[in-house]
Enzyme design. Sequence first.
Site, mmCIF file in Angstrom:
data_model
loop_
_atom_site.group_PDB
_atom_site.id
_atom_site.type_symbol
_atom_site.label_atom_id
_atom_site.label_comp_id
_atom_site.label_asym_id
_atom_site.label_seq_id
_atom_site.Cartn_x
_atom_site.Cartn_y
_atom_site.Cartn_z
ATOM 1 N N ALA A 1 -0.142 7.554 -9.556
ATOM 2 C CA ALA A 1 -0.030 8.208 -8.248
ATOM 3 C C ALA A 1 1.216 7.766 -7.488
ATOM 4 O O ALA A 1 1.820 8.555 -6.767
ATOM 5 C CB ALA A 1 -1.282 7.921 -7.420
ATOM 6 N N SER B 1 -3.901 9.079 -10.147
ATOM 7 C CA SER B 1 -3.758 8.078 -11.216
ATOM 8 C C SER B 1 -4.984 8.112 -12.109
ATOM 9 O O SER B 1 -6.109 8.207 -11.605
ATOM 10 C CB SER B 1 -3.741 6.668 -10.605
ATOM 11 O OG SER B 1 -2.482 6.307 -10.167
ATOM 12 N N THR C 1 11.319 9.605 -22.519
ATOM 13 C CA THR C 1 10.362 10.002 -23.555
ATOM 14 C C THR C 1 8.939 9.846 -23.014
ATOM 15 O O THR C 1 8.611 8.813 -22.425
ATOM 16 C CB THR C 1 10.566 9.141 -24.820
ATOM 17 O OG1 THR C 1 11.918 9.339 -25.247
ATOM 18 C CG2 THR C 1 9.605 9.533 -25.922
ATOM 19 N N CYS D 1 -3.270 -3.017 -2.944
ATOM 20 C CA CYS D 1 -1.812 -3.007 -2.849
ATOM 21 C C CYS D 1 -1.321 -3.772 -1.630
ATOM 22 O O CYS D 1 -0.219 -4.290 -1.613
ATOM 23 C CB CYS D 1 -1.287 -1.579 -2.755
ATOM 24 S SG CYS D 1 -1.923 -0.568 -4.034
HETATM 25 N N1 PMP Z 1 -2.718 6.607 -3.423
HETATM 26 C C1 PMP Z 1 -3.920 6.084 -3.144
HETATM 27 C C2 PMP Z 1 -4.799 6.751 -2.121
HETATM 28 C C3 PMP Z 1 -4.362 4.949 -3.824
HETATM 29 O O1 PMP Z 1 -5.565 4.437 -3.552
HETATM 30 C C4 PMP Z 1 -3.510 4.352 -4.780
HETATM 31 C C5 PMP Z 1 -3.926 3.094 -5.515
HETATM 32 N N2 PMP Z 1 -4.345 2.056 -4.691
HETATM 33 C C6 PMP Z 1 -2.261 4.937 -5.033
HETATM 34 C C7 PMP Z 1 -1.908 6.064 -4.334
HETATM 35 C C8 PMP Z 1 -1.298 4.357 -6.029
HETATM 36 O O2 PMP Z 1 -1.827 4.388 -7.308
HETATM 37 P P1 PMP Z 1 -1.087 3.616 -8.507
HETATM 38 O O3 PMP Z 1 -0.983 2.187 -8.060
HETATM 39 O O4 PMP Z 1 -2.010 3.792 -9.662
HETATM 40 O O5 PMP Z 1 0.227 4.249 -8.694
#
Ligand code: PMP
Length: 377
Positions: free
Chosen positions: A70, A198, A236, A323
């Site tokens: 994502a 994701s 790739t 995060c």
């Molecule tokens: N958007 C949202 C709403 C999410 O919860 C997350 C993951 N915490 C992400 C984006 C990013 O996903 P990824 O770390 O797998 O790229």
Amino acid sequence: MINFDNAATSKLDEAVKEKYISYLNMDLLNPSSPHLGGYNVFKMLAEARFDTLKLLNLENTHQLIFTSGATEANNLAIQGVVLKYRNRGKHLITTSIEHPSVLNVFRHLEKDLGFEVSYLSPNEEGIITLEELKKHVKKETFFVSIMAINNETGAINPIEEMATFLKNFPTIFFHVDIAQAIGHLNLDYSHVDLLSFSAHKIHGLKGSGALIYRKNTTFSPLFYGGEQEASFRSGTEDVEKDLLLPLTIENVFHSFSKEHNRIKEMHDALYDGLVKLDRYIKLNSSKDGSSFIINFSLKKLRASVLVEALSNRGIYVSTSSACSAKKSKMSYVIYAMFKDTFRAENSIRLSLGYDNKVEDIDIFLNTLKELLERLSL
Ligand code: PMP
């Protein structure tokens, strides 16, 4: 172990794992190669693309770029479209409660590239209302990005109503981050222009995801190279992971239809149990939000102390989102809702998954009560 941190990542689906291994054993070739071996893989990828779109009922209107997840999909959707179509205007709209992979892109577009950005505010339930969106759309607006379900509070935004409203503005692109919504809520995305998600949030592999976009949209690529993925995402392809996307989605949809009532019952029992602990906590989620996420703040205790105490008892929960949890002490999402620093610094997120069991709820609530009584002294 009880894992109530499923929004950070989810347990790999056994069928996806097995299929992954079988793909690895197939020694798949490069889909760009000019021989039959390459062409066969190219065809398999095209089928996986179509099957993924079909599962979302978007096979006639949209196309798909496989991404690493994502974060990349959000970056490509926002930077790629805003830069490509910058002659349409100067004004962009997002919300103050987006995931950093959206919010930080808008900050970059605003600070470094001179775009004007409106950051919509949530109400006290954490929801971005249609009225809030309507207040900010103007003539120069050409890009709107609003998440479907907030990853910290589980608040559900009225995406379908917003998409219908934005249809009145044919020059506006509407992007929705569905990372916490796919497989957790049935939504009609047909009027949304760009969607990101994701695989690892829905029991698929980490480092895999997609950007879905309305046919004929073009992008300014994030990186240049061999022009794979319609020239919008060079490099790739991670073929084995990409091929697994439809199976991952199919299986999570199956879990949703079979298990959603059970998750909702667990969610409600958890919510009701937390309401009874109001001496120690304040709930930040409303009961009718996502069945998968509940957020609350501690009234007296530091969240980090409780997370560690629970972890020592084999119960995994999170402060804010995975995060942000290690970087900042304060949740900007909870702050945007209540403008209360202590509340925003001491929030806890519980996120359920299909592998949680009903018994987990009582164990968790009893352990939480005991710890709050002991630690809050
Ligand atoms: N958007 C949202 C709403 C999410 O919860 C997350 C993951 N915490 C992400 C984006 C990013 O996903 P990824 O770390 O797998 O790229």
